[in-house]
Design a protein around this motif. Structure first.
Motif, PDB file in Angstrom:
ATOM      1  N   ILE A  21       0.695  -1.021   0.225  1.00 49.90           N
ATOM      2  CA  ILE A  21      -0.286   0.166   0.078  1.00 49.90           C
ATOM      3  C   ILE A  21       1.309   1.293   0.320  1.00 49.90           C
ATOM      4  N   ASP A  22       2.378   1.510   1.024  1.00 49.85           N
ATOM      5  CA  ASP A  22       2.905   2.146   0.494  1.00 49.85           C
ATOM      6  C   ASP A  22       3.466   2.749  -0.524  1.00 49.85           C
ATOM      7  N   GLU A  27       3.684   6.327  -5.387  1.00 49.46           N
ATOM      8  CA  GLU A  27       3.122   6.573  -7.226  1.00 49.46           C
ATOM      9  C   GLU A  27       2.385   7.334  -7.376  1.00 49.46           C
ATOM     10  N   MET A  28       1.111   7.032  -6.574  1.00 50.73           N
ATOM     11  CA  MET A  28      -0.137   7.994  -6.549  1.00 50.73           C
ATOM     12  C   MET A  28       0.219   9.506  -5.700  1.00 50.73           C
ATOM     13  N   ASP A  29       1.780   9.813  -5.199  1.00 50.87           N
ATOM     14  CA  ASP A  29       1.653  10.981  -4.881  1.00 50.87           C
ATOM     15  C   ASP A  29       2.524  11.132  -5.766  1.00 50.87           C
ATOM     16  N   ARG A  30       3.533  10.637  -6.534  1.00 49.93           N
ATOM     17  CA  ARG A  30       3.844  11.366  -8.120  1.00 49.93           C
ATOM     18  C   ARG A  30       3.428  12.095  -9.414  1.00 49.93           C
ATOM     19  N   LYS A 157      -5.429   4.092  -8.002  1.00 47.54           N
ATOM     20  CA  LYS A 157      -6.536   4.270  -6.618  1.00 47.54           C
ATOM     21  C   LYS A 157      -7.103   3.295  -6.625  1.00 47.54           C
ATOM     22  N   ALA A 158      -7.290   2.382  -7.456  1.00 47.72           N
ATOM     23  CA  ALA A 158      -8.554   1.532  -7.997  1.00 47.72           C
ATOM     24  C   ALA A 158      -7.267   0.055  -7.240  1.00 47.72           C
ATOM     25  N   LYS A 159      -6.610   0.366  -7.700  1.00 47.96           N
ATOM     26  CA  LYS A 159      -5.468  -0.811  -7.080  1.00 47.96           C
ATOM     27  C   LYS A 159      -5.099  -0.995  -5.461  1.00 47.96           C
ATOM     28  N   HIS A 160      -4.694   0.811  -5.482  1.00 44.76           N
ATOM     29  CA  HIS A 160      -4.681   1.115  -3.624  1.00 44.76           C
ATOM     30  C   HIS A 160      -6.105   0.710  -2.954  1.00 44.76           C
TER      31      HIS A 160
END
Ligand SMILES: [Zn+2]
Length: 244
Positions: A21-22, A27-30, A157-160
């Motif tokens: 998750i981290d 990756e989402m933050d990038r 986001k879906a994966k997360h």
């Protein structure tokens, strides 16, 4: 607290899922940063075009001023040339001739300056054209890449979210007190809150552990903390497969 080898292995599994998750979060933050960089590129290209435009306007203004100055000189030459026929003395004639020469020289200088300004306008137009092409390319690139990045973000986001559900289900199978201790350590920045004993050492901070402590860890009747780094210690077992 219900500590057993099994609950400890479950906690280790939760930590493995938290690490996933981290990674997804990182990756989402990038993505927003990359979008911002593309938008900054657009702004730079726009500024370059605006700069070229301003330069052209400045040159055109200067050209008009110089043209008025030139017209004034030409008018002076005409006026003095007419006056040449009216003067009575040789001195006055010579003085007028001198004035005419000076006005002609000044006019010629102004003509040179006008040519320079016109060159400035031409080069400004070339710059503006190339800046417009750059801007168009940057816009196409940004449009395309921002679209891809937004799609990527939605997938991440879906994966997360899916991973988070799996993790939460796994966390529910760990006694709440253990989860609290684990979560507290992670909140304080120790993302590897539970670490294996490596031989006689804590695998995180490498401190040498007392033999009695290693025995306690192996028994797994209570949570044993590294005295140096405060992480929870466990004896590595054949890995329990994480729930999927
Ligand atoms: Zn340690």
């Amino acid at each position: 607290m219900g500590i057993t080898k099994d609950t400890i292995q479950r906690l280790v599994a939760v930590q493995q899922q938290d690490a996933i998750i981290d990674g997804l979060q990182k990756e989402m933050d990038r993505v927003p940063r990359e979008i911002a960089a593309l938008q900054a590129g657009l702004e730079t290209a726009k500024a370059k075009q605006a700069e070229a435009k301003a330069r052209i306007i400045g040159c055109e203004k200067k050209k008009k001023e110089k043209e008025l100055e030139l017209a004034a000189k030409e008018e002076a030459i005409r006026k003095h040339t007419t006056e040449l026929n009216q003067v009575k003395t040789n001195d006055a004639f010579k003085a007028l001739q001198h004035e005419i020469e000076q006005a002609k020289a000044a006019g010629s200088q102004i003509e040179t300056e006008i040519l320079e300004v016109m060159e400035g306008i031409d080069s400004g137009r070339r710059e503006e054209k190339s800046a417009a092409a750059e801007l168009k390319a940057a816009e196409d690139k940004a449009k395309n890449e921002i679209g891809n990045l937004e799609k990527e973000l939605a997938e991440l986001k879906a994966k997360h979210d899916a991973q988070k559900s799996v993790r939460d289900a796994a966390a529910a199978s760990v006694p709440p007190d253990m989860m609290r201790i684990y979560s507290h350590a992670r909140m304080r920045g120790k993302l590897d809150a539970i670490v294996p004993v490596d031989g006689g050492n804590c695998s995180a901070c490498r401190i040498n552990l007392a033999p009695q402590m290693i025995i306690e860890v192996a028994k797994a009747k209570t949570l044993v903390f590294c005295e140096s780094c405060q992480r929870i210690l466990y004896k590595p077992e054949p890995a329990v497969k994480a729930a999927e």
